[in-house]
Design an enzyme around this catalytic site. Sequence first.
Site, PDB file in Angstrom:
ATOM      1  NE  ARG A  78      -2.185  -0.087   3.544  1.00 26.38           N
ATOM      2  CZ  ARG A  78      -2.706  -0.635   4.614  1.00 26.38           C
ATOM      3  NH1 ARG A  78      -4.006  -0.697   4.747  1.00 26.38           N
ATOM      4  NH2 ARG A  78      -1.949  -1.131   5.575  1.00 26.38           N
ATOM      5  CD  GLU A 135      -1.937 -26.715   5.554  1.00 26.17           C
ATOM      6  OE1 GLU A 135      -2.132 -27.659   4.781  1.00 26.17           O
ATOM      7  OE2 GLU A 135      -2.492 -26.620   6.676  1.00 26.17           O
ATOM      8  N   GLY A 187      -1.837 -21.252  11.134  1.00 26.40           N
ATOM      9  CA  GLY A 187      -0.474 -20.840  10.769  1.00 26.40           C
ATOM     10  C   GLY A 187       0.383 -21.951  10.201  1.00 26.40           C
ATOM     11  CD  GLU A 200      -3.827  -7.181  15.619  1.00 30.59           C
ATOM     12  OE1 GLU A 200      -3.657  -5.977  15.388  1.00 30.59           O
ATOM     13  OE2 GLU A 200      -3.268  -8.090  14.972  1.00 30.59           O
ATOM     14  CE  LYS A 216      -7.123 -18.671  12.192  1.00 30.20           C
ATOM     15  NZ  LYS A 216      -6.435 -18.215  13.411  1.00 30.20           N
TER      16      LYS A 216
HETATM   17  N1  LIG Z   1       0.137 -12.473  10.853  1.00 30.30           N
HETATM   18  C1  LIG Z   1      -0.126 -13.739  11.096  1.00 30.30           C
HETATM   19  O1  LIG Z   1       0.374 -14.313  12.062  1.00 30.30           O
HETATM   20  C2  LIG Z   1      -1.041 -14.521  10.180  1.00 30.30           C
HETATM   21  C3  LIG Z   1      -1.257 -15.889  10.431  1.00 30.30           C
HETATM   22  C4  LIG Z   1      -2.078 -16.624   9.565  1.00 30.30           C
HETATM   23  C5  LIG Z   1      -2.671 -15.978   8.491  1.00 30.30           C
HETATM   24  N2  LIG Z   1      -2.453 -14.643   8.309  1.00 30.30           N
HETATM   25  C6  LIG Z   1      -3.118 -14.008   7.159  1.00 30.30           C
HETATM   26  O2  LIG Z   1      -2.113 -13.488   6.295  1.00 30.30           O
HETATM   27  C7  LIG Z   1      -2.597 -12.321   5.651  1.00 30.30           C
HETATM   28  C8  LIG Z   1      -1.606 -11.194   5.882  1.00 30.30           C
HETATM   29  O3  LIG Z   1      -1.483 -10.938   7.267  1.00 30.30           O
HETATM   30  P1  LIG Z   1      -0.333 -10.008   7.848  1.00 30.30           P
HETATM   31  O4  LIG Z   1      -0.370 -10.191   9.322  1.00 30.30           O
HETATM   32  O5  LIG Z   1       0.937 -10.220   7.125  1.00 30.30           O
HETATM   33  O6  LIG Z   1      -0.920  -8.552   7.498  1.00 30.30           O
HETATM   34  P2  LIG Z   1      -0.162  -7.152   7.589  1.00 30.30           P
HETATM   35  O7  LIG Z   1       1.056  -7.257   8.432  1.00 30.30           O
HETATM   36  O8  LIG Z   1      -1.185  -6.134   7.939  1.00 30.30           O
HETATM   37  O9  LIG Z   1       0.311  -6.893   6.075  1.00 30.30           O
HETATM   38  C9  LIG Z   1      -0.583  -6.584   5.048  1.00 30.30           C
HETATM   39  C10 LIG Z   1       0.215  -6.166   3.821  1.00 30.30           C
HETATM   40  O10 LIG Z   1      -0.678  -5.912   2.762  1.00 30.30           O
HETATM   41  C11 LIG Z   1      -0.372  -4.669   2.163  1.00 30.30           C
HETATM   42  N3  LIG Z   1      -1.594  -4.091   1.617  1.00 30.30           N
HETATM   43  C12 LIG Z   1      -2.696  -3.673   2.286  1.00 30.30           C
HETATM   44  N4  LIG Z   1      -3.615  -3.215   1.438  1.00 30.30           N
HETATM   45  C13 LIG Z   1      -3.086  -3.335   0.201  1.00 30.30           C
HETATM   46  C14 LIG Z   1      -3.526  -3.032  -1.107  1.00 30.30           C
HETATM   47  N5  LIG Z   1      -4.729  -2.472  -1.297  1.00 30.30           N
HETATM   48  N6  LIG Z   1      -2.713  -3.298  -2.161  1.00 30.30           N
HETATM   49  C15 LIG Z   1      -1.498  -3.844  -1.962  1.00 30.30           C
HETATM   50  N7  LIG Z   1      -1.003  -4.158  -0.746  1.00 30.30           N
HETATM   51  C16 LIG Z   1      -1.791  -3.902   0.311  1.00 30.30           C
HETATM   52  C17 LIG Z   1       0.215  -3.817   3.258  1.00 30.30           C
HETATM   53  O11 LIG Z   1       1.005  -2.801   2.686  1.00 30.30           O
HETATM   54  P3  LIG Z   1       1.838  -1.734   3.583  1.00 30.30           P
HETATM   55  O12 LIG Z   1       2.884  -2.556   4.274  1.00 30.30           O
HETATM   56  O13 LIG Z   1       2.391  -0.798   2.613  1.00 30.30           O
HETATM   57  O14 LIG Z   1       0.833  -1.175   4.524  1.00 30.30           O
HETATM   58  C18 LIG Z   1       1.017  -4.871   4.036  1.00 30.30           C
HETATM   59  O15 LIG Z   1       2.292  -5.019   3.479  1.00 30.30           O
HETATM   60  C19 LIG Z   1      -4.004 -12.091   6.212  1.00 30.30           C
HETATM   61  O16 LIG Z   1      -4.954 -12.676   5.374  1.00 30.30           O
HETATM   62  C20 LIG Z   1      -3.971 -12.828   7.535  1.00 30.30           C
HETATM   63  O17 LIG Z   1      -5.251 -13.239   7.953  1.00 30.30           O
HETATM   64  C21 LIG Z   1      -1.658 -13.916   9.115  1.00 30.30           C
END
Ligand SMILES: NC(=O)c1ccc[n+]([C@@H]2O[C@H](COP(=O)([O-])OP(=O)(O)OC[C@H]3O[C@@H](n4cnc5c(N)ncnc54)[C@H](OP(=O)(O)O)[C@@H]3O)[C@@H](O)[C@H]2O)c1
Length: 436
Positions: free
Chosen positions: A48, A132, A137, A193, A208
Site C-alpha cells: 500500500r 494451508e 499458521g 491487537e 477457521k
Molecule cells: N500475521 C499472522 O500471524 C497470520 C497468520 C495466519 C494468516 N495470516 C493471514 O495473512 C494475511 C496477511 O497478514 P499479515 O499479518 O501479514 O498482514 P499485515 O502485516 O497487515 O500486512 C498486510 C500487507 O498488505 C499490504 N496491503 C494492504 N492493502 C493493500 C492493497 N490495497 N494493495 C497492496 N497491498 C496492500 C500492506 O502494505 P503496507 O505494508 O504498505 O501497509 C502490508 O504489506 C491475512 O490474510 C492474515 O489473515 C496472518
Amino acid sequence: MESDKPLKVAVLGCGSVGSQVVRLLGEQADDLAARIGAPVELVGVAVRRLDAQREVDVPPGLLTTDAVGLVTRPDVDVVVEVVGGIEPARSLILAALENGASVVTANKALLAEDGPTLFEAAAKVGRDLYYEAAVAGAIPILRPLRESLAGDRVTRVLGIVNGTTNFILDRMDSSGAGFAEALEEAQELGYAEADPTADVEGFDAAAKAAILASLAFHSRVTASDVHREGIAEVTAADVESAREMGCVVKLLAICELRETEDGQSAVAVRVHPAMIPRSHPLASVREAFNAVFVESEAAGQLMFYGPGAGGAPTASAVLGDLVTVARNRLAGTRGVGESAYADRAVLPMGETVTRYHVAIDVDDRAGVLASVATAFAENGVSIQTVRQEGRGADAQLVVVSHESTDAALSATVEHLRGMDIVREVTSVMRVEGASE
Ligand SMILES: NC(=O)c1ccc[n+]([C@@H]2O[C@H](COP(=O)([O-])OP(=O)(O)OC[C@H]3O[C@@H](n4cnc5c(N)ncnc54)[C@H](OP(=O)(O)O)[C@@H]3O)[C@@H](O)[C@H]2O)c1
C-alpha cells in the site's frame, strides 16, 4: 519435471507474513529450485505504501503499489496473496486466476466468506488455489484433511485455532486473573491487537471453523453458518469452577458430523468457550499455541500442534503451498480442488447436541435440589452430576448435564433463572471432550 525457465512469483502484501515469504524466497532460493525443479524468480511485491519500513530488504525495483498491474502481468506463474481482508484481495485473486496464474493465499476471512467463488474461478481456468496458511499458521492441517484423510470418514474436528484467546484463557487458568487483566497482559506482550475484537469475539476462530468444516465434511460451510461466542464473558469464577471439576476453559472451534432424525448426516459447527477435562490432549495446549484434534472412523484420534500465527511460521505454510503449486504447474497438472460433493446441511445451534455445566446460587432450604432437578427434567435434560457447596447465603449447586440439544439446555437455564429459590445462575458453560 525439470526446467531452466524460472517460475515467476508475485507477492501481494509485505507485512508480517509477506516480508517473511520474501525473505525465505531469497534465502532458500537454491533449495526451492531443487525441490520444485525450476528456479523461482520474485518479479514484484505489491504494497500500500512504498515508503513504509519493512522487516526485509525487498530487492530494488520490485516494490509496487500497482497490485492489479502485477497480477495481470502475462508472465506471472504464481501469485501469493498475503494482503488480507475481503477487498481488494478477492478481486486480485480472481484477476490472477483469470490471467492463468496459480494462487497461494493465507486469507481465512475471504475464504470463509466467499471461498466457493474463488474455488469455482480456479476450477474454471484449471489452476491451483492453495491456502494451508489460512488455518492454524504453520500447522499442517488442511492438507491432512484434504489428502491424507481422503480415504477415511472424519467425524469431528476440535480446534484451538486462535492463539490470542488461548493465551488469555491460559493466563486466567494459571494465575487466577480476570479476563480484562489477562487481555491487558496479552496486549503488552504483543499476543493481542490494540483492537482485539476479531480474536476475543471469536470471529477469527469462526472463519477457521468454516474452512475446517468444509474440508472435513466435503460441504460448503461459510463463516455465517458458524455459531459464534467469544471469551469476553468468561469470568475468573468460571475458570475456577472448571478447575474444581478437573477441567480447563478453552475457546474451541467445533466441527461435527451429526445424524439427523431423518437418517441424513448434517454438519454442526460452532465456536465458543468450553470446559474440557485436563486429561484431554487439547488441555495441554498452553500460551498462544494452536492445536487441532481430529476424530475419524478408521484413524481414530489425531492431534496437530504448533505455532498458529506469526510471520515466519505462517510463511512456512505459504512456501509449502508455493512448492506444490509450482510443481503442479511444471507437470502441467493441478492439485485437488474444492470437494463439496456431500452437500450436507448445517444444523442450527439449537439442534446441536452438547452438555452444560451450570453453577446456581440457591436458597439453603429443604427441597431445593429436587426443584432444580425437576426444572432440568421438565426441559427434557437429564443430569449427570450435582455438587452441593456452601451453606446459607453461600449455598450453591453445580450441575453437569448429560448430552441434550442446545435449545433444551438453554431453555433449562432460562427456567432456572425464573425460579424463586434461585438467587443467581452464576456460571453457564458447555462441556466438551469428556465422555458421558
Ligand atoms: N500475521 C499472522 O500471524 C497470520 C497468520 C495466519 C494468516 N495470516 C493471514 O495473512 C494475511 C496477511 O497478514 P499479515 O499479518 O501479514 O498482514 P499485515 O502485516 O497487515 O500486512 C498486510 C500487507 O498488505 C499490504 N496491503 C494492504 N492493502 C493493500 C492493497 N490495497 N494493495 C497492496 N497491498 C496492500 C500492506 O502494505 P503496507 O505494508 O504498505 O501497509 C502490508 O504489506 C491475512 O490474510 C492474515 O489473515 C496472518
